[in-house]
Scaffold this motif. Structure first.
Motif, PDB file in Angstrom:
ATOM      1  N   ASP A  72       0.814  -1.224   0.000  1.00  0.00           N
ATOM      2  CA  ASP A  72       0.000   0.000   0.000  1.00  0.00           C
ATOM      3  C   ASP A  72       0.846   1.272   0.000  1.00  0.00           C
ATOM      4  N   GLY A  73       2.119   1.146  -0.355  1.00  0.00           N
ATOM      5  CA  GLY A  73       3.009   2.318  -0.380  1.00  0.00           C
ATOM      6  C   GLY A  73       3.277   2.909   0.991  1.00  0.00           C
ATOM      7  N   ARG A  74       3.002   2.123   2.054  1.00  0.00           N
ATOM      8  CA  ARG A  74       3.124   2.681   3.408  1.00  0.00           C
ATOM      9  C   ARG A  74       4.344   2.140   4.132  1.00  0.00           C
ATOM     10  N   TYR A  75       5.064   3.040   4.803  1.00  0.00           N
ATOM     11  CA  TYR A  75       6.240   2.613   5.560  1.00  0.00           C
ATOM     12  C   TYR A  75       6.563   3.656   6.622  1.00  0.00           C
ATOM     13  N   GLU A  76       7.379   3.233   7.589  1.00  0.00           N
ATOM     14  CA  GLU A  76       7.850   4.167   8.614  1.00  0.00           C
ATOM     15  C   GLU A  76       9.254   4.603   8.240  1.00  0.00           C
ATOM     16  N   GLU A  77       9.424   5.896   8.030  1.00  0.00           N
ATOM     17  CA  GLU A  77      10.745   6.384   7.636  1.00  0.00           C
ATOM     18  C   GLU A  77      11.651   6.529   8.859  1.00  0.00           C
ATOM     19  N   HIS A  78      12.961   6.266   8.661  1.00  0.00           N
ATOM     20  CA  HIS A  78      13.925   6.375   9.761  1.00  0.00           C
ATOM     21  C   HIS A  78      15.008   7.410   9.455  1.00  0.00           C
ATOM     22  N   ASP A  79      15.480   8.035  10.488  1.00  0.00           N
ATOM     23  CA  ASP A  79      16.652   8.912  10.434  1.00  0.00           C
ATOM     24  C   ASP A  79      16.526  10.039   9.412  1.00  0.00           C
ATOM     25  N   MET A 139      27.220   8.947  -2.112  1.00  0.00           N
ATOM     26  CA  MET A 139      27.279   8.421  -0.760  1.00  0.00           C
ATOM     27  C   MET A 139      28.283   9.203   0.076  1.00  0.00           C
ATOM     28  N   GLY A 140      27.755  10.010   0.994  1.00  0.00           N
ATOM     29  CA  GLY A 140      28.583  10.656   1.995  1.00  0.00           C
ATOM     30  C   GLY A 140      28.316  10.014   3.342  1.00  0.00           C
ATOM     31  N   ALA A 141      28.677  10.733   4.401  1.00  0.00           N
ATOM     32  CA  ALA A 141      28.536  10.189   5.752  1.00  0.00           C
ATOM     33  C   ALA A 141      27.079   9.908   6.119  1.00  0.00           C
ATOM     34  N   VAL A 142      26.154  10.759   5.648  1.00  0.00           N
ATOM     35  CA  VAL A 142      24.742  10.574   6.011  1.00  0.00           C
ATOM     36  C   VAL A 142      24.175   9.315   5.348  1.00  0.00           C
ATOM     37  N   VAL A 143      24.445   9.153   4.048  1.00  0.00           N
ATOM     38  CA  VAL A 143      23.967   7.954   3.351  1.00  0.00           C
ATOM     39  C   VAL A 143      24.563   6.707   4.011  1.00  0.00           C
ATOM     40  N   GLY A 144      25.858   6.763   4.301  1.00  0.00           N
ATOM     41  CA  GLY A 144      26.529   5.622   4.939  1.00  0.00           C
ATOM     42  C   GLY A 144      25.924   5.290   6.291  1.00  0.00           C
ATOM     43  N   GLU A 145      25.679   6.322   7.084  1.00  0.00           N
ATOM     44  CA  GLU A 145      25.144   6.103   8.431  1.00  0.00           C
ATOM     45  C   GLU A 145      23.693   5.600   8.382  1.00  0.00           C
ATOM     46  N   LYS A 146      22.888   6.185   7.509  1.00  0.00           N
ATOM     47  CA  LYS A 146      21.479   5.767   7.443  1.00  0.00           C
ATOM     48  C   LYS A 146      21.360   4.311   6.986  1.00  0.00           C
ATOM     49  N   ILE A 147      22.165   3.931   5.998  1.00  0.00           N
ATOM     50  CA  ILE A 147      22.083   2.541   5.529  1.00  0.00           C
ATOM     51  C   ILE A 147      22.637   1.596   6.601  1.00  0.00           C
ATOM     52  N   THR A 148      23.705   2.020   7.297  1.00  0.00           N
ATOM     53  CA  THR A 148      24.248   1.183   8.379  1.00  0.00           C
ATOM     54  C   THR A 148      23.187   0.955   9.458  1.00  0.00           C
ATOM     55  N   ARG A 149      22.469   2.009   9.804  1.00  0.00           N
ATOM     56  CA  ARG A 149      21.411   1.857  10.819  1.00  0.00           C
ATOM     57  C   ARG A 149      20.304   0.923  10.327  1.00  0.00           C
ATOM     58  N   ALA A 150      20.001   0.977   9.021  1.00  0.00           N
ATOM     59  CA  ALA A 150      18.993   0.056   8.459  1.00  0.00           C
ATOM     60  C   ALA A 150      19.488  -1.387   8.579  1.00  0.00           C
ATOM     61  N   ILE A 151      20.777  -1.588   8.305  1.00  0.00           N
ATOM     62  CA  ILE A 151      21.360  -2.933   8.437  1.00  0.00           C
ATOM     63  C   ILE A 151      21.245  -3.398   9.892  1.00  0.00           C
ATOM     64  N   GLU A 152      21.533  -2.487  10.822  1.00  0.00           N
ATOM     65  CA  GLU A 152      21.463  -2.847  12.242  1.00  0.00           C
ATOM     66  C   GLU A 152      20.029  -3.143  12.685  1.00  0.00           C
ATOM     67  N   ARG A 153      19.055  -2.435  12.109  1.00  0.00           N
ATOM     68  CA  ARG A 153      17.651  -2.752  12.415  1.00  0.00           C
ATOM     69  C   ARG A 153      17.290  -4.140  11.874  1.00  0.00           C
ATOM     70  N   SER A 154      17.779  -4.441  10.664  1.00  0.00           N
ATOM     71  CA  SER A 154      17.563  -5.763  10.070  1.00  0.00           C
ATOM     72  C   SER A 154      18.137  -6.851  10.963  1.00  0.00           C
ATOM     73  N   LEU A 155      19.333  -6.580  11.449  1.00  0.00           N
ATOM     74  CA  LEU A 155      20.048  -7.542  12.295  1.00  0.00           C
ATOM     75  C   LEU A 155      19.291  -7.765  13.602  1.00  0.00           C
ATOM     76  N   ALA A 156      18.855  -6.674  14.229  1.00  0.00           N
ATOM     77  CA  ALA A 156      18.188  -6.768  15.536  1.00  0.00           C
ATOM     78  C   ALA A 156      16.854  -7.509  15.423  1.00  0.00           C
ATOM     79  N   ALA A 157      16.099  -7.215  14.364  1.00  0.00           N
ATOM     80  CA  ALA A 157      14.762  -7.812  14.237  1.00  0.00           C
ATOM     81  C   ALA A 157      14.755  -9.041  13.332  1.00  0.00           C
ATOM     82  N   ARG A 158      15.908  -9.351  12.744  1.00  0.00           N
ATOM     83  CA  ARG A 158      16.038 -10.456  11.776  1.00  0.00           C
ATOM     84  C   ARG A 158      15.025 -10.298  10.628  1.00  0.00           C
ATOM     85  N   THR A 159      14.905  -9.056  10.129  1.00  0.00           N
ATOM     86  CA  THR A 159      14.042  -8.813   8.965  1.00  0.00           C
ATOM     87  C   THR A 159      14.919  -8.600   7.741  1.00  0.00           C
ATOM     88  N   PRO A 160      14.537  -9.149   6.597  1.00  0.00           N
ATOM     89  CA  PRO A 160      15.343  -9.006   5.379  1.00  0.00           C
ATOM     90  C   PRO A 160      15.570  -7.540   4.999  1.00  0.00           C
TER      91      PRO A 160
END
Ligand SMILES: [Zn+2]
Length: 284
Positions: A72-79, A139-160
């Protein structure tokens, strides 16, 4: 000279005749940049911005990409509040802070990536999409940090995790700090890999430089849209370095698939279901 004519736009393609040249088609009609046919804009939009005549994939922005992939095009945006500082006090044709401000106004985005959590065909996923219109998706520091945090959320919740790339590579204005994101992201993705959480990389037109050299090629599955430009350095630089003529179609999705650099080339209208089916296999 008239601004309008009464002639209807040609639907069958071919170069416009003398009379047709003045028809205003910006509203309901658009011309496909690949096949040259005049197509109904709504038909293109309903086909996820793929030409219904020749399947040319028009470039789309990060927000539209997330809309297409999340249910449905719906998501929660982060950072969304992370903003780049100007660590090197970099000035090229204009000061970097000014460039950032202009980009923020032009794109209504804080930087070149949007990261969100939501569901894809009912399965919780993290998706990051790069925005090419923001300093070339660099890709600067912000892109790097935001994607890293997404990876960490994936890791914590075990979501693809799914990352959709469209980028010229590292951000020149952040120099070495930008290059350090390659190592940082690669290390984070290794932890995701060790935990057995799937990561699918989607490469779109264009994906080059430091993005190709890091996360875009590190997926459990690396897939691309048809006829996307994918590479590291540009063809001219490579030809000068190796002193050889490059083959036809070099650096397209199809060429890379034939030579084992990609796992699949997937049309945009099939992309969501393809990712969903693949994740079912990974997680079975
Ligand atoms: Zn077309």
């Amino acid at each position: 000279m008239a601004w309008f004519t009464r002639q209807k736009p040609s639907l069958e393609g071919g170069p416009p005749t003398e009379g047709e040249k003045n028809v205003r088609t910006e509203g309901l009609w658009q011309k496909c940049e690949a096949c040259g046919q005049i197509i109904w804009r709504k038909a293109v939009e309903e086909n996820l911005n793929v030409c219904p005549k020749c399947e040319h994939h028009f470039r789309i922005g990060a927000a539209e990409r997330l809309q297409q992939l999340f249910d449905d095009g719906r998501y929660e945006e982060h950072d969304g509040g992370l903003l780049s500082s100007d660590p090197l006090h970099f000035v090229d044709s204009k000061p970097y802070p000014q460039r950032l401000e202009e980009m923020r106004l032009a794109t209504s985005l804080p930087d070149a990536v949007i990261c969100g959590s939501g569901t894809l065909n009912g399965r919780p996923v993290e998706i990051c999409a790069l925005e090419l219109k923001f300093i070339g998706g660099s890709m600067g520091a912000v892109v790097g940090e935001k994607i890293t945090r997404a990876i960490e959320r994936s890791l914590a919740a075990r979501t693809p995790l799914i990352i959709v790339s469209a980028s010229g590579g590292a951000r020149m204005q952040e120099g070495t700090i930008s290059l350090m994101q390659l190592a940082k992201l690669s290390a984070a993705l290794m932890r995701l890999d060790e935990a057995g959480v799937p990561y699918i990389s989607v490469l779109t037109d264009p994906t080059t430089g430091g993005v190709t050299a890091s996360f875009a090629m590190l997926g459990d599955l690396n897939i691309a849209e048809p006829r996307a430009l994918i590479g590291f350095a540009g063809p001219r630089v490579i030809e000068q370095t190796i002193r050889q003529k490059l083959p036809e179609g070099f650096q397209t999705s199809e060429f890379l698939l034939d030579h084992g650099f990609l796992d699949a080339v997937v049309k945009r209208p099939d992309l969501k279901n393809y990712i969903s089916n693949t994740l079912s296999l990974f997680l079975a």
